[in-house]
Scaffold this active site. Structure first.
Site, PDB file in Angstrom:
ATOM      1  N   GLU A 194       0.812  -1.215   0.000  1.00 54.25           N
ATOM      2  CA  GLU A 194       0.000   0.000   0.000  1.00 54.25           C
ATOM      3  C   GLU A 194       0.848   1.269   0.000  1.00 54.25           C
ATOM      4  O   GLU A 194       0.393   2.322  -0.464  1.00 54.25           O
ATOM      5  CB  GLU A 194      -0.935   0.019   1.217  1.00 54.25           C
ATOM      6  CG  GLU A 194      -2.004  -1.053   1.231  1.00 54.25           C
ATOM      7  CD  GLU A 194      -3.034  -0.869   0.136  1.00 54.25           C
ATOM      8  OE1 GLU A 194      -3.450   0.285  -0.091  1.00 54.25           O
ATOM      9  OE2 GLU A 194      -3.420  -1.873  -0.490  1.00 54.25           O
ATOM     10  N   GLU A 203      -1.216   9.651   0.548  1.00 59.51           N
ATOM     11  CA  GLU A 203      -1.584   9.311  -0.827  1.00 59.51           C
ATOM     12  C   GLU A 203      -0.902  10.260  -1.803  1.00 59.51           C
ATOM     13  O   GLU A 203      -0.883  11.481  -1.600  1.00 59.51           O
ATOM     14  CB  GLU A 203      -3.102   9.384  -0.975  1.00 59.51           C
ATOM     15  CG  GLU A 203      -3.614   8.994  -2.337  1.00 59.51           C
ATOM     16  CD  GLU A 203      -5.133   8.969  -2.391  1.00 59.51           C
ATOM     17  OE1 GLU A 203      -5.677   8.805  -3.501  1.00 59.51           O
ATOM     18  OE2 GLU A 203      -5.762   9.113  -1.328  1.00 59.51           O
ATOM     19  N   ASN A 241     -14.192   6.302   7.688  1.00 61.94           N
ATOM     20  CA  ASN A 241     -13.151   5.426   8.212  1.00 61.94           C
ATOM     21  C   ASN A 241     -12.320   6.125   9.290  1.00 61.94           C
ATOM     22  O   ASN A 241     -11.918   5.501  10.275  1.00 61.94           O
ATOM     23  CB  ASN A 241     -12.250   4.933   7.088  1.00 61.94           C
ATOM     24  CG  ASN A 241     -12.863   3.801   6.300  1.00 61.94           C
ATOM     25  OD1 ASN A 241     -13.580   2.973   6.861  1.00 61.94           O
ATOM     26  ND2 ASN A 241     -12.607   3.767   5.004  1.00 61.94           N
TER      27      ASN A 241
END
Length: 341
Positions: A194, A203, A241
């Site tokens: 990831e 990100e 989340n």
């Protein structure tokens, strides 16, 4: 690179370069240019670091030998300040309480009492080198961790990971010794995938940032529409989340999502939260997949199965499998079956 929450450490005296700076401490956070002494040498941090021993990792610059001062060989100096009610403390701060014992801050807090607020403070064994909690009992040693991620970002510390283990005590501690190591290898393989080998903290596609706010939720996006982009080892994203992970961990991540990119232990805890409690697009948590014999392939399905599994992106699936096989070999265990999804 993200700047960590620092425990200030005095720089070595400019009057005498040979005087030892304050002893290095494994629980303290150091940022670039901070100095600490260890094993008779002064060391200067090149960038953010926590728990990485001077001289054994490439994040410290040797400033030469030193003598006197507060030099410490073990990194566990007992010369810590007295706790003060109402003073703001950050994760990693160590204080001496009125009972004469030492405590280390597990989470930022505005001066909560160490013997009452056990979520925010843990007992600290001064001189014993036993902190953070669980360090040394993890099935992956620091040397093995460094071997798995030779090019990792210094934000992703081993000590941050071992500190985070207290949030989910069943992780890598369920089943046989082989299963425990297989689960640890599976988790690290997936989070490594990831993050590009534990390189990326946030990100990389900034164009996606405004897309992670589900305004239909009653709590909305109080930190801003573009505040819930992927962060940390599992690249936690979306406001719901952040809220769910924060509620589970006792941290207000909905209002403070940046904690996931500035606090190593919190970042690791979000990864463990997903691993141990979320099924994602799969039918079981990654933790259950590994401890119940469903195989590594089911962990992929629970993390990104709707995109990668069933022929969606076989190259990405194989990349995860390759990492898992490599890490299992480092830990000396077989991979088990059902590797793909």
């Amino acid at each position: 690179m993200a700047v960590g929450l620092a425990v200030l450490v005095p720089l070595a005296s400019t009057a005498s370069a040979a005087t030892c700076a304050t002893a290095w401490n494994s629980s303290s956070v150091y940022t670039g240019s901070m100095t600490a002494s260890y094993n008779g040498h002064n060391w200067q941090a090149k960038w953010w670091t926590q728990g990485e021993t001077p001289g054994t990792v490439d994040v410290w610059a040797d400033q030469g030998t030193c003598s006197g001062g507060s030099n410490g060989g073990s990194g566990d100096s007992c010369n810590y300040p007295a706790w003060a009610a109402g003073r703001n403390y950050v994760t990693g701060d160590i204080v001496k309480y009125t009972d004469g014992k030492y405590y280390v801050a597990e989470h930022d807090n505005p001066g909560y009492d160490p013997v009452i607020s056990t979520w925010y403070w843990e007992p600290y064994t001064c001189g014993g080198g036993t902190n953070p909690p669980n360090n040394g009992s993890f099935v992956v040693s620091e040397a093995q961790f460094n071997r798995m991620f030779p090019g990792r970002n210094s934000f992703y510390t081993y000590s941050g990971l071992t500190t985070a283990l207290s949030a989910y005590p069943g992780f890598a501690k369920t089943g046989s010794d082989t299963v425990k190591k297989q689960e640890a290898a599976a988790f690290l393989a997936n989070v490594g995938h990831e993050t590009g080998g534990l390189v990326h903290i946030v990100e990389q596609n900034t164009a996606n940032y405004p897309h992670y706010c589900d305004a239909s939720k009653s709590y909305g996006c109080p930190a801003g529409q573009a505040a819930y982009y992927g962060r940390g080892p599992i690249q936690l994203s979306w406001n719901y989340n952040y809220k769910a992970a924060g509620d589970a961990l006792g941290i207000n991540l909905l209002n403070n999502p940046n904690l996931v990119q500035t606090d190593s232990a919190i970042a690791w805890k979000t990864g463990l939260w997903y691993w141990n409690t979320q099924t994602g697009p799969g039918t079981m948590t990654p933790h259950n997949a590994m401890v119940n014999g469903s195989g590594f392939g089911e962990t992929i399905r629970s993390i990104n199965g709707s995109i990668e599994c069933n022929g969606g992106n076989p190259g990405q699936v194989q990349s995860r499998i390759n990492s898992y096989q490599n890490f299992a070999a480092i830990l000396g265990v077989p991979t088990g079956g059902n590797l793909s999804c």
